[in-house]
Write a protein that holds these residues in place. Sequence first.
Motif, PDB file in Angstrom:
ATOM      1  N   VAL A   1       0.859  -1.189   0.000  1.00 40.71           N
ATOM      2  CA  VAL A   1       0.000   0.000   0.000  1.00 40.71           C
ATOM      3  C   VAL A   1       0.893   1.236   0.000  1.00 40.71           C
ATOM      4  N   VAL A   2       0.739   2.070  -1.011  1.00 38.15           N
ATOM      5  CA  VAL A   2       1.520   3.311  -1.089  1.00 38.15           C
ATOM      6  C   VAL A   2       0.609   4.445  -0.616  1.00 38.15           C
ATOM      7  N   TRP A   3       1.117   5.209   0.346  1.00 37.39           N
ATOM      8  CA  TRP A   3       0.327   6.312   0.903  1.00 37.39           C
ATOM      9  C   TRP A   3       1.172   7.576   0.878  1.00 37.39           C
ATOM     10  N   ALA A   4       0.584   8.691   0.483  1.00 41.34           N
ATOM     11  CA  ALA A   4       1.300   9.972   0.527  1.00 41.34           C
ATOM     12  C   ALA A   4       0.404  11.016   1.195  1.00 41.34           C
ATOM     13  N   ARG A   5       1.048  11.892   1.950  1.00 43.11           N
ATOM     14  CA  ARG A   5       0.288  12.965   2.617  1.00 43.11           C
ATOM     15  C   ARG A   5      -0.222  13.977   1.598  1.00 43.11           C
ATOM     16  N   ARG A   6       0.510  14.130   0.500  1.00 39.45           N
ATOM     17  CA  ARG A   6       0.034  15.005  -0.580  1.00 39.45           C
ATOM     18  C   ARG A   6       0.595  14.513  -1.902  1.00 39.45           C
ATOM     19  N   GLN A   7      -0.053  14.919  -2.985  1.00 35.66           N
ATOM     20  CA  GLN A   7       0.407  14.541  -4.324  1.00 35.66           C
ATOM     21  C   GLN A   7       0.571  15.813  -5.150  1.00 35.66           C
ATOM     22  N   THR A   8       1.592  15.795  -5.986  1.00 32.18           N
ATOM     23  CA  THR A   8       1.809  16.967  -6.833  1.00 32.18           C
ATOM     24  C   THR A   8       1.217  16.769  -8.227  1.00 32.18           C
ATOM     25  N   ALA A   9       0.898  15.537  -8.561  1.00 33.65           N
ATOM     26  CA  ALA A   9       0.278  15.265  -9.866  1.00 33.65           C
ATOM     27  C   ALA A   9      -0.744  14.139  -9.725  1.00 33.65           C
ATOM     28  N   GLY A  10      -1.627  14.303  -8.735  1.00 35.66           N
ATOM     29  CA  GLY A  10      -2.672  13.295  -8.534  1.00 35.66           C
ATOM     30  C   GLY A  10      -3.570  13.248  -9.760  1.00 35.66           C
ATOM     31  N   ARG A  11      -3.980  12.052 -10.135  1.00 36.25           N
ATOM     32  CA  ARG A  11      -4.814  11.976 -11.320  1.00 36.25           C
ATOM     33  C   ARG A  11      -6.094  11.200 -11.056  1.00 36.25           C
ATOM     34  N   GLY A  12      -7.122  11.593 -11.815  1.00 32.49           N
ATOM     35  CA  GLY A  12      -8.403  10.927 -11.712  1.00 32.49           C
ATOM     36  C   GLY A  12      -8.683  10.166 -12.991  1.00 32.49           C
ATOM     37  N   ARG A  13      -9.898   9.719 -13.141  1.00 33.06           N
ATOM     38  CA  ARG A  13     -10.269   8.976 -14.346  1.00 33.06           C
ATOM     39  C   ARG A  13     -10.256   9.909 -15.534  1.00 33.06           C
TER      40      ARG A  13
END
Length: 251
Positions: A39-51
């Motif tokens: 399980v990879v978890w990050a407190r924030r993402q700089t390039a989070g992507r959706g569908r």
Amino acid sequence: MDRYEPLAAGYRLLACESLDSTNERARRLAREGAPDGVVVWARRQTAGRGRQGRQWHSPEGNLYCSIVLRPDMPAAAAAQFTFVAALALGDAVSGVIPHGVDLRYKWPNDILLDERKAAGILLESSGIAAGCLDWLVVGTGLNMEAYPQIEGQYPATSLRALGAGPLDVKDMLERYVDGFAHWRMKWQNEGLPAIRDAWLRRAARLGERITVRLPQEELSGRFEGLDESGALLLREDSGRGRTISAGDVFF
Ligand code: BTN
């Protein structure tokens, strides 16, 4: 060398402060041979992507995680992991939202709270070995503190905006992974009907009129349920029944 922490049985956690996208990191780990249950978890993402190439708003305070799976099954069957993830998230969220907030599952992969999107699930996979997937990544974003201020077709919300108290993101992650392990086991032992029925009990707009956007057309009609594979059953106004495996639903 990455350091992993134990989670629910069969799962272990790679915790990061900031990543471009937990899905991206999980994909890389999967390609490098990571086992099922990372399980990879990050407190924030700089390039989070959706569908469909959409961006996923990812400031600190929300939950962003991706689970690496090695499902020994074809892609169509593995798509049913979306119900496992949705139910796990639903259970985690139900435990913290104030009484009276309406939690609904929106096909195929969203969670709505009081009709606004609070969470989304993104499945990414690769490799057909003997008809089966090499790996599957189940990415989940849950708006706990912050949400994008957009109206229109996808109005959003957060747990906080609906009156939940201050929440610990790691605690929510653990609840989610516990639920994921539980619903995955139920699916394996009892088959899709058991989890599909749980999903349908809280399905958004079941029996009502919806619109489904497909790559080439838009269909409207009554949302009649899900078939034995989890595809959406739509009764068009003409009376014609349609079975839809992928699409975007609008109300
Ligand atoms: C959607 O509703 O469009 C799916 C959104 C999925 C967002 C999550 S956040 C964690 C993981 N990493 C990503 O880059 N995307 C998923």
